[in-house]
Enzyme design. Structure first.
Site, PDB file in Angstrom:
ATOM      1  CG  ASP A  79      57.153  54.480 -29.107  1.00  0.00           C
ATOM      2  OD1 ASP A  79      56.066  53.941 -29.353  1.00  0.00           O
ATOM      3  OD2 ASP A  79      57.412  54.991 -27.988  1.00  0.00           O
ATOM      4  CD  GLU A 142      53.505  52.611 -24.262  1.00  0.00           C
ATOM      5  OE1 GLU A 142      52.897  52.379 -23.206  1.00  0.00           O
ATOM      6  OE2 GLU A 142      54.707  52.302 -24.419  1.00  0.00           O
TER       7      GLU A 142
HETATM    8 ZN    ZN Z   1      54.854  48.748 -24.901  1.00  0.00          ZN
END
Ligand code: ZN
Length: 438
Positions: A79, A142
């Site tokens: 992501d 994340e």
């Molecule tokens: Zn990162």
């Protein structure tokens, strides 16, 4: 001209705007599905390895090794953060200009995804079998503190996997990282600061702006913010920072060398020097406190009855969340409520005096002979922190050269990676896997 397969792979990944949302229901799945398809297409041999899907779009891959020695986990995330600011080249265009691939995610963290996958694909092509199991763990949440990394940790725990080494994004081969040091620093995060956030809330009588009273919520909040700014937390020089200073010493102008060589005895002086050396260096020696969000009255002629400020703190190794919260409460005083939004302690410190770190150092010396490898305290949070419960050796390092300008583009405009730097990173990951001890 036909580019290297790793460059084409990175371009295809960057063209998928895999922006995760805090509310998973609001994340557009299409770019993630397309990105996973692109990975399968560019890395067909890797795609045939055993795979564990981690919802929503993350993946855990197992590449069996020759022995059952403790495995290695290579991490990265799929992501990216949203695009903001004005870009010289389209943020999801992955165009190549001046020897660089431009686009969101090139450094954070699709470059690492490609570095790892291309290295594994090359080795699989050669029929190479690693000395021990290699797991790849690519998260998809994340940047929004989602659950894919903890789910991956749970899956490994269920299988009884006790890694010998975990490597995630983090430090880089950083040019101009330290004043007066010309050599790039290959900084390997051996711990990371803990992210803790609070809201400061001031309440009182609101009312019409034509009849203000003294000491209303907005004024008290402003005073609290100013007080926080004027009362920084005490300076700290944790062991990784002192080690960094020691390793820098030979690269400093001659008169300064002996000072850093005795970094541990001179810690108080050095921490003061670092504090004065700019925001990046100052964050290395203390818990930082940043006021971020602010809200009060929604209208120009209305006095706020509630005023709020968000405060984001990065807790230094050696400090604790409770200690920092005490400091905040004492500083803002009794008229302000402190609401804790999230609390994370600094991560345990991984060793830099054993075989795993020595291996990272050796490969780094091979690929980046001009760089000074060193442990450091990482300022930003990574998914690596979730693996510290599973493994004592968790390191945060992305094997790419980055200029100071490039580092400033992470989470900002004009993010870009040098084509040659990407390829050197592929070589670094490949050498790491080749050199794993049995
Ligand atoms: Zn990162």
């Amino acid at each position: 001209m036909s580019e290297h397969p790793a460059v084409r792979a990175l371009q295809d990944l960057v063209r998928q705007p895999t922006v995760a949302e805090r509310d998973p229901a609001r994340t557009d799945p299409a770019p993630f599905v397309a990105l996973r398809a692109a990975l399968a297409e560019h890395f067909p041999r890797l795609h045939e390895l055993e795979r564990v899907e981690i919802e929503p779009h993350a993946v855990l891959v197992r590449w069996p090794g020759r022995t059952d020695a403790g495995p290695v986990v290579l991490m990265a995330h799929l992501d990216v953060v949203p695009v903001e600011g004005s870009w010289t080249h389209p943020a999801f265009g992955a165009e190549i200009h001046d020897g660089m691939v431009w686009g969101r995610g090139t450094l954070d963290d699709k470059g690492a995804v490609v570095g790892i996958c291309a290295a594994v694909e090359q080795l699989l092509e050669r029929g190479f079998v690693p000395a021990r199991d290699v797991w790849l763990s690519f998260g998809s949440t994340e940047e929004v503190s989602g659950s894919t990394a903890t789910d991956a940790v749970d899956e490994l725990r269920r299988r009884g996997v006790r890694p010998w080494l975990v490597l995630d994004e983090g430090g880089a081969v950083a040019a101009d990282a330290f004043p007066l040091v010309r050599a790039p620093l290959a900084v390997v995060g051996v711990t990371e600061k803990g992210v803790t956030s609070v809201e400061l809330v001031a309440e009182g009588a609101g009312g019409h702006a034509s009849t203000p009273a003294r000491g209303g919520p907005t004024a008290r909040l402003a005073a609290a913010i100013t007080a926080l700014e004027r009362a920084p937390l005490p300076l700290r020089a944790p062991a990784p920072t002192l080690e960094l200073l020691r390793r820098l010493a030979p690269h400093l102008p001659a008169p300064l060398r002996p000072v850093l060589g005795r970094a541990d005895r001179l810690a108080p002086v050095l921490t003061r020097v670092l504090r004065a050396a700019g925001a990046e260096a100052a964050a290395m020696v203390r818990t930082t406190v940043a006021v971020t969000t602010l809200s009060g009255s929604p209208a120009l002629n209305v006095i706020a009855s509630t005023a709020r400020a968000g405060v984001n703190m990065r807790v230094m190794v050696g400090d604790t969340v409770d200690g920092v919260l005490d400091h905040v409460r004492r500083t803002v005083g009794p008229g302000i409520r402190v609401e804790v939004v999230e609390r994370n302690e600094p991560s345990p410190v991984s060793p830099w005096d054993d075989g795993a770190f020595a291996l990272l150092e050796r490969i780094t010396g091979e690929l980046f002979p001009d760089a000074v490898p060193t442990p450091y305290v990482m300022m930003a949070a990574t998914d690596a922190r979730f693996f510290t419960g599973l493994c004592d050796r968790v390191y945060r390092f992305t094997p790419f050269r980055m200029t100071k300008d490039q580092r400033a583009t992470i989470h900002a405009a004009d993010e870009r990676i040098g084509v040659a730097d990407l390829l050197a990173g592929v070589d670094w990951y490949r050498r790491l896997v080749e050199e794993l001890p049995a």
